[in-house]
Design an enzyme around this catalytic site. Structure first.
Site, PDB file in Angstrom:
ATOM      1  N   GLU A   1       0.811  -1.220   0.000  1.00 31.69           N
ATOM      2  CA  GLU A   1       0.000   0.000   0.000  1.00 31.69           C
ATOM      3  C   GLU A   1       0.848   1.276   0.000  1.00 31.69           C
ATOM      4  O   GLU A   1       0.777   2.095   0.910  1.00 31.69           O
ATOM      5  CB  GLU A   1      -0.964  -0.035   1.198  1.00 31.69           C
ATOM      6  CG  GLU A   1      -1.986  -1.146   1.051  1.00 31.69           C
ATOM      7  CD  GLU A   1      -2.939  -1.280   2.214  1.00 31.69           C
ATOM      8  OE1 GLU A   1      -4.114  -1.600   1.977  1.00 31.69           O
ATOM      9  OE2 GLU A   1      -2.517  -1.083   3.370  1.00 31.69           O
TER      10      GLU A   1
ATOM     11  N   GLU B   1      -4.550 -10.265   0.443  1.00 32.87           N
ATOM     12  CA  GLU B   1      -5.453 -10.083   1.574  1.00 32.87           C
ATOM     13  C   GLU B   1      -6.871 -10.368   1.102  1.00 32.87           C
ATOM     14  O   GLU B   1      -7.278  -9.913   0.029  1.00 32.87           O
ATOM     15  CB  GLU B   1      -5.388  -8.654   2.126  1.00 32.87           C
ATOM     16  CG  GLU B   1      -4.055  -8.278   2.741  1.00 32.87           C
ATOM     17  CD  GLU B   1      -4.012  -6.839   3.245  1.00 32.87           C
ATOM     18  OE1 GLU B   1      -5.104  -6.267   3.495  1.00 32.87           O
ATOM     19  OE2 GLU B   1      -2.904  -6.290   3.391  1.00 32.87           O
TER      20      GLU B   1
END
Length: 1005
Positions: free
Chosen positions: A439, A510
């Site tokens: 991220e 994820e």
């Protein structure tokens, strides 16, 4: 302030005098001690863990004195154990943040109020180290630090979760020495360490000294290159030296037999090759390890060697030529008392728990873990996605997600994060994938990281989820070997798998956000993942709840989370999102995952002949290490059982077996259960540990028990009306129905009260974490504040053997129009059995309901439960693969499933009947004729669970609150990511259901 060069916000300085990164190892004096791999047995190792003198300052600018000078009096300082985190010891601010930086986003600058921790340690150096080079290794310091020895400046380092090594030789003296360290909370590196976690500071991993020869082996990098047929391995061992060193390498198998040896003089760098014929291969199912001993300069280095081949071919991820599904979890370093300081036994506990629940992959979110953790993964058998210590998520809210990764000024800082990870961890067989962080946008700096990594180590694939097209980053993704997504929907996975133009495997790095009562979508994901080779699996977010052990003002233990310490900005309980609790008690989420990813699949083939299909979902081993037990139950009672012959089903193959049970000839509910267990002890579980189980309902003739029982006497009901109250009295019971309220106010049998308050139709459930999006709409429409409005309530029948009431009603909350309107028919027969039939219509435009059913509150003392349905633990329409149907007996307290944040819990999907009674068996039996329901019995109302934000805020009621839900909304995992699948939403606009409530005396049955 101290006269210091301000390195901490200088992008051009990442370290001063730090040694070049190298593979992790401990030098030993001989092969025997090296074989032990116990660093404490090496005379060339000396720990500096232990008690240090410590002083904390709110800002580095408050540090006025040269504390590092020789002879400074520190007797008035605090004592602090190293390794540890400041915040876990009462210094500074406990702070949890997910995305946002806890300081103004002004890269590379950090706040002037930059907390500082000063550490001092006096130590002796072993006499036998005379003439040796002396190095110090800091395995992890957050966020940056300055180092002095005996008053002299040694160096500076930043980058929290990787080792920093310094040569202390010029600074040490005979006798006592003093080491001084100043750790700062923030540095420009903090912009790259914005992970979703508690923000800890300090020397949080081990510190130790090493004695090295002046001419020595500096680095070792082995690669086991396997032939196409996997029948030969060429171990290429590249060795870098300091000075000229006579080097010998030996490769030894697990039984101690030498497999190859080579030697030579190296001055700089050289590569040796050893060839092994018919090598034993390493994989997670049987992690075979060789030992590589590197001897030179009076030192012996020991490396574990796993021979395995990682590749992508035709869009499929392969290990040793086999398509492998990564059944993973994301794991942070997290301890409920020690913070990010993780003891070795705690790492072992985590990995053993994972093994016991069929997990085969760990993503080290979002930084490299302790090297000992990787050693354990090598030995126990885990595939590891090793992730660089790189996340700059906070720039997203500063306006440009790609701000840092597209800025050439940050290139060196980005690349160094990859270099230090790869160089330290390159000799671990468990690592099958390098991750370029998390991220952080995607741009030229990430591309540079990936290209350097590919050039340095082409034996593994490279991953970075931030390169996904949806982020609008740099379009060049050729440097990445896999595509990856976070929280893709099942449909998105299906679309990817069937798109022939997409030629990379897809990883869900994820998915299935395991926050609170969660993971209701696992089976849906894995049905698709198993079906398509391009889908390589994924890692559930995440392994553990990051709760902090705390004590309430009343003295009750609980787990605290973000915001509980006044920390701002904070993301609250978003850190409580694990498969296990902070103290490693598995949630039912983990039990569900274990079942869905089990290595053995059992399916009905032809049950009338005892035939069951067994599929081996292991990738490399057959089923000979498994034992299968079977049993047949009738109405929850075991009728027969046995063991099946050992199977040798090959990996990824199926066979049909015959289970020698007797075909049911009598009525009742018959179930076959097959349990697959491991047949021998392993490091993580004893023989008999359950890998998976499956249950099948067997065909059986109609039960005579279902027929009505003929009684010799006729019941006679007495009915009397006083105002709005109608009393119905039978031979051994007395019930009171209130026409004004449209429901019962009293239910008794033999004078024993069985009702507290009034039964009511109910739609509210305490929001689960996964309801965090939809609950806003639920509350807007008043779902959480419903009241019953009775439009019509009348007694329509009053016979000697039956009384009937009809009620027209609505449910609604203040401000809004009624949520639903309905009609209920309540009947009481001559034995006191209450039947309620309800029909309801929900207002068309409303969001789907949390639940729909009847709430019945029973007086205190009704603690015993017995039910026939799914168990033994909680289950929901989309979270029930880990349960099986049977007859269960437990207490009300045992029905409760504790979550750090109280929420919906403990419901049992598919219940056919349930009895709630006191210790003498006096109580009520709840049945839904012709169908099943969701059953819940707790000592808390939904409103109690809704209002409490911590477990200590829950006040246990003495009453038992029973919920008989015609339907319960699914659980899903939408606290982060995808919405609840439509199939599991309680979105019907019309409902009709029937319940039967029968007073019972269980001991008379």
């Amino acid at each position: 302030m101290l006269h210091l060069t301000k390195y901490w916000d200088d992008l051009h300085v990442l370290h001063v005098n730090r040694e070049e990164p190298r593979a992790h190892y401990i030098p030993y004096a001989d092969e025997r001690s090296a074989q032990s791999a116990k660093r404490g047995q090496s005379p060339l190792y000396q720990t500096l863990n232990g008690q240090w003198k410590f002083r904390y300052y709110n800002s580095v600018h408050e540090v006025k004195d040269a504390f590092y000078e020789d002879g400074v009096d520190v007797s008035g300082w605090d004592d602090l154990l190293v390794p540890s985190c400041w915040q876990s010891n009462g210094y500074d601010q406990m702070h949890y943040s997910n995305v946002n930086y806890p300081f103004p986003c002004d890269p590379p600058f950090v706040p002037d109020r930059n907390p500082a921790g000063l550490y001092l340690r006096d130590f002796q150096v072993r006499e036998e180290w005379l003439g040796k080079q002396k190095h110090v290794v800091f395995e992890g310091v957050n966020s940056c630090f300055y180092l002095w020895v005996n008053g002299s400046f040694v160096g500076y380092s930043q980058g929290s979760r990787m080792p920093a090594e310094f040569d202390l030789t010029p600074y040490l003296r005979d006798g006592s020495n003093r080491m001084a360290v100043m750790v700062l909370k923030w540095s420009d590196g903090s912009y790259l360490e914005d992970q979703d976690a508690w923000r800890y500071s300090g020397i949080f991993r081990d510190v130790y000294l090493l004695a090295r020869s002046e001419s020595r082996v500096r680095d070792v990098f082995y690669r086991a290159d396997l032939s196409e047929g996997l029948d030969q391995s060429v171990v290429q061992c590249t060795i870098d030296t300091v000075g000229s060193v006579d080097v010998t390498i030996q490769l030894v198998d697990a039984s101690g037999v030498k497999q190859g040896e080579a030697s030579g003089t190296i001055d700089g760098s050289a590569t040796f090759s050893l060839t092994v014929e018919q090598p034993e291969l390493w994989h997670a199912e049987r992690p075979y390890l060789y030992s590589l001993f590197v001897t030179g300069g009076g030192e012996v280095l020991h490396f574990k060697v796993g021979m395995r081949k990682v590749e992508v071919r035709d869009g499929v991820f392969l290990i040793n030529g086999q398509a492998v599904k990564l059944k993973g979890v994301n794991r942070h370093d997290s301890h409920p008392e020690l913070g990010q300081t993780i003891p070795l036994k705690h790492m072992i506990q985590d990995l053993h728990l994972m093994k016991r629940h069929n997990v085969n992959t760990v993503r080290t979110s979002h930084y490299p873990n302790d090297s000992r953790f990787l050693d354990l993964c090598d030995e126990l058998g885990f595939y590891v996605i090793d992730e660089a210590d790189l996340e700059c998520h906070g720039v997203l809210h500063a306006g440009d997600y790609h701000m840092l990764t597209k800025d050439p000024a940050w290139e060196a800082a980005f690349i160094e994060r990859a270099i230090r990870m790869v160089e330290r961890d390159k000799n671990h067989a468990c690592i099958v994938m390098w991750s370029m962080g998390n991220e952080s946008g995607y741009g030229v700096n990430h591309i540079a990281m990936a290209r350097w990594t590919k050039e340095r180590d082409s034996s593994r694939v490279i991953h970075y989820e931030g390169a996904a097209l949806k982020y609008n980053g740099h379009p060049d993704t050729d440097c990445l070997d896999v595509n990856s997504r976070m929280y893709a929907t099942v449909q998105e996975l299906l679309d990817y798998a069937t798109n022939e133009s997409l030629n990379k495997p897809l990883l869900q790095c994820e998915y299935s956000h395991a926050m609170g009562n969660s993971c209701g979508d696992l089976q849906d994901y894995w049905d698709v993942i198993y079906k398509y080779p391009k889908l390589m699996g994924g890692c559930v977010w995440e392994w553990c709840d990051h709760g902090i052990k705390a004590v309430s003002p009343e003295g009750e233990a609980y787990f605290a989370y973000g915001g509980d310490f006044g920390d701002k900005p904070s993301d609250g309980n978003f850190c409580i999102d694990g498969l296990v609790s902070p103290d490693r008690i598995p949630h039912t989420n983990l039990l569900e995952l274990k079942k869905v990813i089990a290595p053995v699949l059992l399916e009905a083939e032809e049950l009338s002949k005892g035939l069951v299909r067994v599929t081996n979902r292991y990738d490399f081993i057959d089923l000979s290490d498994c034992v299968m037990a079977w049993k047949v139950e009738r109405d929850g009672e075991t009728m027969e059982q046995g063991l099946l012959p050992v199977l040798h089903t090959a990996p990824k193959q199926s066979e049909v077996i015959e289970v020698p049970y007797t075909i049911p000839a009598e009525g009742g509910r018959w179930f076959l259960q097959i349990t697959v267990m491991q047949s021998r002890d392993t490091r993580w579980a004893a023989a008999g540990h359950e890998l998976t189980s499956e249950q099948f309902e067997l065909p059986a003739p109609h039960s005579s028990m279902d027929q009505e029982t003929t009684i010799a006497w006729k019941p006679s009901l007495k009915v009397r009306t006083e105002g709005s109250e109608v009393t119905i009295e039978g031979f051994d019971f007395l019930h009171v129905f209130d026409l004004q309220a449209g429901t019962f106010t009293r239910v008794t049998k033999h004078g024993v009260p069985l009702l507290q308050g009034m039964p009511k139709f109910h739609i509210w459930r305490a929001p689960a974490d996964n309801d965090r999006k939809i609950k806003v709409f639920w509350r807007q429409e008043g779902y959480d504040r419903i009241e019953t409005k009775v439009y019509r309530s009348e007694m329509t029948l009053a016979a000697a053997d039956k009384v009937r009431f009809e009620v027209e009603f609505s449910l609604g909350g203040y401000i809004k129009l009624p949520i639903l309107r309905g009609t209920s028919i309540w009947e009481i027969d001559g034995e006191g059995v209450i039947t309620v039939a309800a029909e309801m219509k929900v207002r068309e435009e409303l969001p789907y309901l949390p639940r729909i059913g009847l709430q019945w509150m029973m007086p205190g003392g009704n603690e015993e439960l017995e039910y026939f349905g799914y168990g033994p633990h909680e289950s929901y329409v989309d979270k029930r693969r880990s349960v099986r149907k049977g007859k269960y007996a437990l207490t009300v307290d045992e029905m409760y499933q504790s979550y750090v944040v109280p929420q919906e819990n403990g419901s049992r999907y598919g219940t056919e009947w349930a009895t709630v009674s006191n210790a003498l068996g006096m109580g009520l039996k709840f049945t839904s004729p012709g169908s099943s329901y969701s059953f819940q019995a707790l000592h808390y109302t939904p409103e109690d669970l809704t209002e409490a934000m911590h477990t200590y805020e829950l006040k246990r009621r003495k009453e038992t609150i029973v919920h008989l839900d015609h339907r319960m909304n699914g659980i899903g995992s939408s606290s982060c990511g995808t919405d609840l699948l439509e199939a599991y939403q309680l979105s019907d606009k019309e409902f009709a259901f029937k319940l039967e409530i029968a007073p019972v005396m269980k001991e008379d049955e």
